[in-house]
Design an enzyme around this catalytic site. Structure first.
Site, PDB file in Angstrom:
ATOM      1  N   HIS A 154      16.447  25.170   4.779  1.00 25.31           N
ATOM      2  CA  HIS A 154      17.754  25.531   5.341  1.00 25.31           C
ATOM      3  C   HIS A 154      18.715  24.336   5.327  1.00 25.31           C
ATOM      4  O   HIS A 154      19.649  24.276   6.136  1.00 25.31           O
ATOM      5  CB  HIS A 154      17.624  26.062   6.779  1.00 25.31           C
ATOM      6  CG  HIS A 154      16.627  27.169   6.927  1.00 25.31           C
ATOM      7  ND1 HIS A 154      16.907  28.465   6.586  1.00 25.31           N
ATOM      8  CD2 HIS A 154      15.338  27.145   7.365  1.00 25.31           C
ATOM      9  CE1 HIS A 154      15.840  29.216   6.811  1.00 25.31           C
ATOM     10  NE2 HIS A 154      14.868  28.436   7.273  1.00 25.31           N
ATOM     11  N   SER A 275      38.773   8.780  -9.477  1.00 27.60           N
ATOM     12  CA  SER A 275      39.947   9.541  -9.056  1.00 27.60           C
ATOM     13  C   SER A 275      41.207   8.871  -9.582  1.00 27.60           C
ATOM     14  O   SER A 275      41.289   7.637  -9.634  1.00 27.60           O
ATOM     15  CB  SER A 275      39.996   9.622  -7.528  1.00 27.60           C
ATOM     16  OG  SER A 275      41.267  10.032  -7.078  1.00 27.60           O
ATOM     17  N   LYS A 281      36.884   6.188  -5.201  1.00 24.39           N
ATOM     18  CA  LYS A 281      36.053   7.357  -5.502  1.00 24.39           C
ATOM     19  C   LYS A 281      35.122   7.130  -6.691  1.00 24.39           C
ATOM     20  O   LYS A 281      35.493   6.526  -7.694  1.00 24.39           O
ATOM     21  CB  LYS A 281      36.930   8.579  -5.789  1.00 24.39           C
ATOM     22  CG  LYS A 281      37.678   9.139  -4.606  1.00 24.39           C
ATOM     23  CD  LYS A 281      36.764   9.671  -3.523  1.00 24.39           C
ATOM     24  CE  LYS A 281      35.984  10.883  -3.953  1.00 24.39           C
ATOM     25  NZ  LYS A 281      36.824  12.046  -4.293  1.00 24.39           N
ATOM     26  N   GLU A 288      28.388  18.436 -11.397  1.00 24.15           N
ATOM     27  CA  GLU A 288      29.271  19.520 -10.969  1.00 24.15           C
ATOM     28  C   GLU A 288      29.600  20.447 -12.137  1.00 24.15           C
ATOM     29  O   GLU A 288      29.646  21.677 -11.983  1.00 24.15           O
ATOM     30  CB  GLU A 288      30.553  18.951 -10.365  1.00 24.15           C
ATOM     31  CG  GLU A 288      30.354  18.332  -8.993  1.00 24.15           C
ATOM     32  CD  GLU A 288      31.590  17.652  -8.441  1.00 24.15           C
ATOM     33  OE1 GLU A 288      31.554  17.206  -7.297  1.00 24.15           O
ATOM     34  OE2 GLU A 288      32.611  17.567  -9.176  1.00 24.15           O
TER      35      GLU A 288
END
Length: 457
Positions: A154, A275, A281, A288
């Protein structure tokens, strides 16, 4: 001129021709088409349906076309599909002998055969890429045997596990995928050629000759089914969808574990992006993208299943829609497996952060309950006692492994000094020595099992 133009009084309109064509995507089948055509011609020659002279001209002509395509001197263009292109080019080079190649076959069984040949090769390539990623996972597992990390259910810390066990879990998934492609290839290795349009052919052909030349394991047993069967394509995309599902899960873990909040792993700079506005970043764009491309392959599975749904026997033009979804699935699958395999090799483990996190969330509570069971306490009673200890820890902001023996005695006098060692993350993982478990010994056995099973393919 179209292969079928003789029956028509006027040529096809430009817009209808553009809508109907498939050369723009089925040109990927050029090698399969030439291979199957050579085998068909050789069979026709051996069955005395073609003369030896015509057979030789056809074989040499097809070899020359293949060489010119692969050298870049012949561009695939100007035809309805790859089958028309190859035949048209052959006729332009060798004349009437080229016109005899299509004896005892139809584009229906020709397309089905070419597609299956391509499919068989694609299964082999998928299997190789799966073997590559499993090999990398095995290497990471061997490295990870020394380390402990949190295991989750979970998305909450559940129990400490061995880092090698984590990587082995994904090896098991990809081994199932590898087996699917292996059995799928065997099941799909059925030759349609000789079925002609749908009813077979009156020519005295020998399909066994063609089967052996092309390397198929079997000959189709019903010509109606053979020309309209695309189960193999649907199964391929389904198998690819499961690979993508497993990759997507691994990518999700990568995204989480490399975040500042987790900090278990690091993605190297060469497999990261930044970024345009935030200088600090470091983004996990590659995992992704793989995660996002999973939906693309799922869409192709829906597409192929919809194409074959409700089709009357036998061939229908709907089946032209089988290839774009297959080809894009193949491209997506191969690129995702390749890039993630490369990335996985370069990931570094923050072993201290993993170990520290493994002890959080009262993850060794089950070990406390198991300890009490070893003292003769029924498990349900042990569970309740341990639950009270966890509540005590929460109220006093202490992890289980930081409790003193006196604090353990507050819950039960059955606790002895050895409980202080039993609740450490490493001891918790090492206690789980069942097959497939988290102990070093169990993980090493699992690695050996994975390597042994991988050798079968």
């Amino acid at each position: 001129m179209k292969l079928w133009q003789g029956r028509f009084a006027s040529p096809m309109s430009a817009d209808a021709d553009a809508f109907n064509e498939s050369l723009s995507f089925d040109k990927k089948l050029y090698r399969a088409d030439i291979t199957a055509s050579k085998a068909h011609a050789e069979m026709l020659g051996k069955c005395s349906i073609l003369s030896d002279e015509d057979c030789t001209k056809i074989q040499n002509g097809l070899d020359a076309i293949l060489a010119d395509i692969e050298s870049g001197t012949l561009e695939i263009q100007g035809a309805e599909d790859i089958h028309s292109f190859v035949e048209g080019e052959l006729v332009s080079r060798i004349g009437d002998a080229g016109k005899r190649l299509h004896t005892a076959r139809s584009r229906n069984d020709q397309v089905a055969t070419d597609f299956r040949l391509y499919f068989l090769n694609s299964c082999d390539r998928a299997a190789e890429l799966l073997k590559n990623i499993i090999s990398v996972l095995v290497s990471r597992a061997r490295e990870g045997v020394k380390y402990v990390m949190p295991g989750f259910t979970h998305l909450r810390k559940a129990q400490p596990i061995n880092a090698g066990q984590y990587f082995n879990a994904y090896s098991e998934m990809f081994l199932r995928d590898l087996d699917r492609f292996h059995t799928l290839k065997k099941r799909g290795s059925v030759m349609p050629l000789g079925s002609a349009a749908l009813a077979g052919t009156p020519y005295p052909i020998d399909r066994e000759i063609t089967r052996k030349l092309l390397g198929f394991e079997a000959i189709s047993q019903n010509s109606l089914d053979a020309v309209s069967d695309r189960d193999f394509a649907a199964e391929y995309i389904f198998a690819a969808s499961l690979v993508m599902a497993h990759l997507s899960r691994l990518c999700e873990d990568t995204i989480l574990y490399t975040s500042e909040e987790f900090g278990y792993w690091n993605i190297p700079d060469e497999y990261s992006t930044g970024s345009s506005i935030m200088p600090q970043k470091k983004n996990p764009d590659l995992p992704e993208l793989v995660r996002g491309k999973t939906g693309r392959v799922y869409g192709h599975l829906t597409s192929i299943l919809t194409v074959i749904k409700g089709l009357p026997l036998a061939y229908n033009k709907d089946l032209q829609e089988d290839k774009e979804c297959f080809f894009d699935t193949e491209t997506t699958l191969f690129s995702c497996l390749s890039i993630y395999t490369a990335l996985l090799e370069k990931i570094t483990l923050n072993v201290n952060a993993m170990y520290e996190a493994a002890g959080g969330g009262y993850s060794t509570a089950t070990d406390v309950a198991d300890y009490l069971v070893g003292k003769g306490v029924p498990f349900r009673d042990a569970h309740a006692i341990t639950g009270k200890l966890v509540r005590y820890c929460i109220e006093n902001d202490k992890p289980l492994f930081a409790l003193t023996l006196d604090e353990f005695h507050g819950a039960s006098e059955l606790f002895c000094e050895d409980i202080l060692q039993a609740v450490t993350p490493r001891a918790s993982a090492e206690a789980r020595n069942s097959v497939g478990g988290a102990s070093k010994q169990a993980v090493r056995k699992a690695i050996n099992s994975i390597v042994y099973r991988l050798k079968r393919y």
